[in-house]
Design a protein around this motif. Structure first.
Motif, PDB file in Angstrom:
ATOM      1  N   PRO A 151       0.736  -1.064   0.011  1.00 52.16           N
ATOM      2  CA  PRO A 151      -0.354  -0.151   0.216  1.00 52.16           C
ATOM      3  C   PRO A 151       0.785   1.255   0.350  1.00 52.16           C
ATOM      4  O   PRO A 151       2.089   1.595   0.470  1.00 52.16           O
ATOM      5  CB  PRO A 151      -0.833  -0.107   1.977  1.00 52.16           C
ATOM      6  N   SER A 152      -0.025   2.059  -0.461  1.00 47.02           N
ATOM      7  CA  SER A 152       1.284   4.185  -0.805  1.00 47.02           C
ATOM      8  C   SER A 152       1.497   4.256   0.316  1.00 47.02           C
ATOM      9  O   SER A 152       2.675   4.328   0.534  1.00 47.02           O
ATOM     10  CB  SER A 152       0.421   4.530  -1.115  1.00 47.02           C
ATOM     11  N   TYR A 156       5.677   4.695   0.845  1.00 54.47           N
ATOM     12  CA  TYR A 156       5.464   6.758   1.438  1.00 54.47           C
ATOM     13  C   TYR A 156       6.331   7.047   2.502  1.00 54.47           C
ATOM     14  O   TYR A 156       7.826   7.592   2.939  1.00 54.47           O
ATOM     15  CB  TYR A 156       3.764   7.109   1.921  1.00 54.47           C
ATOM     16  N   VAL A 157       6.127   6.026   3.761  1.00 52.78           N
ATOM     17  CA  VAL A 157       7.025   6.109   5.047  1.00 52.78           C
ATOM     18  C   VAL A 157       7.851   5.846   4.868  1.00 52.78           C
ATOM     19  O   VAL A 157       9.492   6.294   5.650  1.00 52.78           O
ATOM     20  CB  VAL A 157       6.023   5.751   6.012  1.00 52.78           C
ATOM     21  N   ALA A 158       7.984   4.324   3.997  1.00 51.05           N
ATOM     22  CA  ALA A 158       9.795   3.984   4.117  1.00 51.05           C
ATOM     23  C   ALA A 158      10.417   4.934   3.812  1.00 51.05           C
ATOM     24  O   ALA A 158      12.064   4.322   3.402  1.00 51.05           O
ATOM     25  CB  ALA A 158       9.273   2.257   3.393  1.00 51.05           C
ATOM     26  N   PRO A 234       9.485  16.138   7.083  1.00 53.90           N
ATOM     27  CA  PRO A 234       7.636  15.968   7.997  1.00 53.90           C
ATOM     28  C   PRO A 234       7.198  14.778   7.120  1.00 53.90           C
ATOM     29  O   PRO A 234       7.420  14.616   5.483  1.00 53.90           O
ATOM     30  CB  PRO A 234       7.261  16.943   7.632  1.00 53.90           C
ATOM     31  N   ILE A 235       6.574  13.656   7.890  1.00 48.29           N
ATOM     32  CA  ILE A 235       5.451  12.830   7.311  1.00 48.29           C
ATOM     33  C   ILE A 235       4.292  13.432   7.091  1.00 48.29           C
ATOM     34  O   ILE A 235       3.824  13.252   7.898  1.00 48.29           O
ATOM     35  CB  ILE A 235       5.984  11.664   8.119  1.00 48.29           C
ATOM     36  N   GLN A 236       3.647  13.546   6.126  1.00 48.78           N
ATOM     37  CA  GLN A 236       3.064  14.258   5.713  1.00 48.78           C
ATOM     38  C   GLN A 236       1.341  13.309   5.117  1.00 48.78           C
ATOM     39  O   GLN A 236       2.133  12.614   3.736  1.00 48.78           O
ATOM     40  CB  GLN A 236       2.391  15.779   5.196  1.00 48.78           C
ATOM     41  N   PHE A 237       0.109  13.490   5.891  1.00 54.01           N
ATOM     42  CA  PHE A 237      -0.858  12.827   5.479  1.00 54.01           C
ATOM     43  C   PHE A 237      -1.792  14.334   5.209  1.00 54.01           C
ATOM     44  O   PHE A 237      -2.747  14.080   5.907  1.00 54.01           O
ATOM     45  CB  PHE A 237      -1.027  11.207   5.799  1.00 54.01           C
TER      46      PHE A 237
END
Length: 323
Positions: A151-152, A156-158, A234-237
């Motif tokens: 999953p995206s 994205y986090v990895a 930043p890890i933005q959602f």
């Protein structure tokens, strides 16, 4: 590209669920088995020193289990966020999910759990590990995740921790994890030496080894602290961001290091101020045995002869041949 059974054809049909890691369970089982074994023989210990012996046993096993266990945990730094995010690439379908990031000494874990778990005709419950320890290739693990069609949100986090990421945090975390792991292994070795010294009735040197163990544990926390406070992207959602903080393993390691420090200092200070109480705590009070030994040998009695014959007058002459 057309859909097939509600999903794109290059995605796997089954979820890539992370298997259960039995390392922690094995370590806890071994230490609990040792504890139970010594509890069984506890009634055979003299009543006067039974309590102190049991406390030394519990504290010693606790410190060793923590130092060994945190090597394999993945919650030195953790963070969660709930967000509406796209589930797969090239798709506008969004899901509501909890996204978690768990950073350990050997890599990162990314968790994706749907709210509810069953959405868009799928069970959304992932937990993927991307290692960076010795012998592991983080970028290769990330590429394999791309090939599997994870999953995206997970990708994205990895991607933030890959070597190609502009965030440039991979090197800091990897080096800090290696040095922290090395110092913890050294701390485990010094803990074993301290247990050996205590069992040999040398509490002073055992206290010094506990101080060395505490120093190594706190040093490992310092190594991880340097990576934790490095600037991160930043890890933005959407409108929310994923923020991390120190996890359970970090605080448990800190508590264990402080415990080793206090016990080591306490043993050294007690040995200097009141050594008799230290002997009582470690069941080294043998004054009664020494008294019996001293009264059994009177200075007025004759000693051993040159031929190895011990003469003890007890109203009559008795000869005991020495072996």
């Amino acid at each position: 590209m057309t859909l097939w059974n509600g999903s794109y054809p290059f995605y796997p049909g089954a979820n890539a669920c992370f298997p259960f890691d039995t390392t922690r369970a094995v370590i806890i089982t071994v230490f609990l088995s040792v504890l139970v074994t010594f509890i069984i023989i506890l009634p055979g210990i003299q009543r006067r020193g039974r309590l102190f012996w049991f406390l030394r046993l519990v504290l010693g096993l606790f410190m060793g289990a923590v130092v060994l266990n945190v090597q394999f945990t993945r919650d030195w730094e953790t963070g969660w966020v709930q967000a509406n995010t796209s589930y797969k690439s090239f798709s506008h379908v969004q899901v509501n999910a909890d996204i978690g990031l768990h950073i350990g000494l050997a890599g990162v874990n990314v968790t994706l759990r749907g709210n509810p778990v069953n959405q868009i005709n799928e069970t959304i419950n992932y937990n993927e590990h991307f290692p960076w320890n010795f012998g592991a290739d983080y970028d290769r693990s990330y590429s394999e995740g791309l090939e599997k069609g994870l999953p995206s949100p997970i990708l994205y986090v990895a991607e933030k921790f890959s070597t190609q990421s502009p965030c440039a945090v991979h090197r800091q975390y990897r080096i800090a994890g290696h040095y922290a792991s090395l110092t913890l292994w050294l701390a485990f070795c010094t803990w074993l030496v301290s247990i050996l010294l205590f069992s040999m009735s040398i509490p002073l040197y055992g206290g010094h080894m506990l101080l060395l163990t505490a120093t190594l544990i706190l040093l490992s926390l310092l190594f991880f602290f340097t990576a934790r406070n490095a600037p991160k992207c930043p890890i933005q959602f959407g409108p929310v961001s994923l923020r991390t903080d120190y996890g359970e393993s970090f605080w448990l390691t800190l508590a264990t290091g402080l415990l080793c420090l206090l016990l080591g200092l306490g043993i050294i200070i007690l040995n200097s101020v009141q050594p008799e109480k230290l002997k009582i705590i470690f069941s080294l009070d043998k004054s009664s045995e020494e008294k019996v030994w001293d009264t059994s040998c009177l200075p007025a009695e004759p000693s051993c002869s040159a031929q190895g014959v011990l003469t003890v007058p007890l109203g009559e002459l008795c000869q005991v041949t020495a072996t």
